[in-house]
Design an enzyme around this catalytic site. Structure first.
Site, PDB file in Angstrom:
ATOM      1  N   HIS A 104       0.828  -1.205   0.000  1.00  0.00           N
ATOM      2  CA  HIS A 104       0.000   0.000   0.000  1.00  0.00           C
ATOM      3  C   HIS A 104       0.862   1.255   0.000  1.00  0.00           C
ATOM      4  CE1 HIS A 104       0.699  -1.095   4.232  1.00  0.00           C
ATOM      5  NE2 HIS A 104       0.730   0.207   4.466  1.00  0.00           N
ATOM      6  N   HIS A 106       0.614   5.292   1.165  1.00  0.00           N
ATOM      7  CA  HIS A 106      -0.099   6.326   1.921  1.00  0.00           C
ATOM      8  C   HIS A 106      -0.093   7.610   1.100  1.00  0.00           C
ATOM      9  CE1 HIS A 106       0.140   4.278   5.949  1.00  0.00           C
ATOM     10  NE2 HIS A 106       1.142   3.664   5.353  1.00  0.00           N
TER      11      HIS A 106
HETATM   12  P1  5GP Z   1       1.740   0.704   7.401  1.00  0.00           P
HETATM   13  O1  5GP Z   1       2.460   1.112   8.646  1.00  0.00           O
HETATM   14  O2  5GP Z   1       1.652  -0.790   7.252  1.00  0.00           O
HETATM   15  O3  5GP Z   1       2.295   1.387   6.199  1.00  0.00           O
HETATM   16  O4  5GP Z   1       0.294   1.306   7.574  1.00  0.00           O
HETATM   17  C1  5GP Z   1      -0.896   0.600   7.637  1.00  0.00           C
HETATM   18  C2  5GP Z   1      -2.010   1.637   7.659  1.00  0.00           C
HETATM   19  O5  5GP Z   1      -3.228   0.953   7.652  1.00  0.00           O
HETATM   20  C3  5GP Z   1      -2.004   2.534   8.905  1.00  0.00           C
HETATM   21  O6  5GP Z   1      -1.908   3.889   8.516  1.00  0.00           O
HETATM   22  C4  5GP Z   1      -3.325   2.228   9.590  1.00  0.00           C
HETATM   23  O7  5GP Z   1      -3.925   3.361  10.146  1.00  0.00           O
HETATM   24  C5  5GP Z   1      -4.150   1.643   8.462  1.00  0.00           C
HETATM   25  N1  5GP Z   1      -5.130   0.682   8.912  1.00  0.00           N
HETATM   26  C6  5GP Z   1      -4.959  -0.308   9.840  1.00  0.00           C
HETATM   27  N2  5GP Z   1      -6.091  -1.024   9.984  1.00  0.00           N
HETATM   28  C7  5GP Z   1      -6.993  -0.489   9.115  1.00  0.00           C
HETATM   29  C8  5GP Z   1      -8.352  -0.815   8.803  1.00  0.00           C
HETATM   30  O8  5GP Z   1      -8.963  -1.718   9.350  1.00  0.00           O
HETATM   31  N3  5GP Z   1      -8.962  -0.054   7.852  1.00  0.00           N
HETATM   32  C9  5GP Z   1      -8.316   0.976   7.204  1.00  0.00           C
HETATM   33  N4  5GP Z   1      -9.002   1.649   6.297  1.00  0.00           N
HETATM   34  N5  5GP Z   1      -7.043   1.314   7.484  1.00  0.00           N
HETATM   35  C10 5GP Z   1      -6.386   0.589   8.434  1.00  0.00           C
END
Ligand code: 5GP
Length: 144
Positions: A104, A106
């Site tokens: 993903h 951001h």
């Molecule tokens: P990472 O640190 O893996 O790049 O970020 C994962 C992102 O996923 C975080 O910004 C977190 O807020 C988001 N996230 C975690 N759980 C969920 C969820 O259940 N639904 C959505 N829409 N975002 C989520």
């Protein structure tokens, strides 16, 4: 070593419709939706539909598709929130800060003099997410 993809990660569940999300955009290979714990107003995510853990295992055509969706969303959030800039972030593996193991990007609108909020683990109000999602969808619609 490539770590295998986990079908039970939260974004796989969102793609399968097992848990809800505020959808912003979808095409054949990608999906975009609001981050539920935003680090700034309008923080959203672009993902591949195909199962890749992160940038280390994704193929080039899927990477290109999700980057293209990321650009679309970056332009839309900048316009939707009259932002001064847009931060794009992407983490790979726990050591780098990745917490959800489905590739993903951001997309976070930025404003002069406003720092990114730390990741508090606190969910945003669903009404706020819904209202911000609507603004972004409108910006997407008016750009196409
Ligand atoms: P990472 O640190 O893996 O790049 O970020 C994962 C992102 O996923 C975080 O910004 C977190 O807020 C988001 N996230 C975690 N759980 C969920 C969820 O259940 N639904 C959505 N829409 N975002 C989520």
């Amino acid at each position: 070593m490539i770590i295998p993809y986990d079908e039970n990660n939260i974004f796989a569940k969102i793609l399968r419709g097992e848990i809800p999300s505020h959808k912003l955009y979808e095409d054949a290979g990608t999906y975009a939706f609001m981050d539920v714990m935003p680090q700034g107003q309008g923080h959203c995510l672009a993902i591949t539909k195909a199962p890749f853990r992160n940038i280390l295992d994704v193929d080039q055509s899927s990477l290109s598709a999700v980057i293209s969706t990321t650009q679309k969303l970056a332009r839309a959030v900048k316009s939707a929130f009259s932002a001064d800039g847009v931060t794009i972030i992407q983490f790979n593996e726990p050591a780098a800060g990745q917490t959800v193991f489905h590739l993903h990007f951001h997309i976070i609108p930025r404003f002069d003099g406003v720092a990114l909020k730390p990741h508090t683990g606190q969910m945003e109000d669903q009404n706020v997410l819904a209202a911000n999602a609507e603004k972004i969808r409108q910006a997407l619609a008016s750009s196409s």
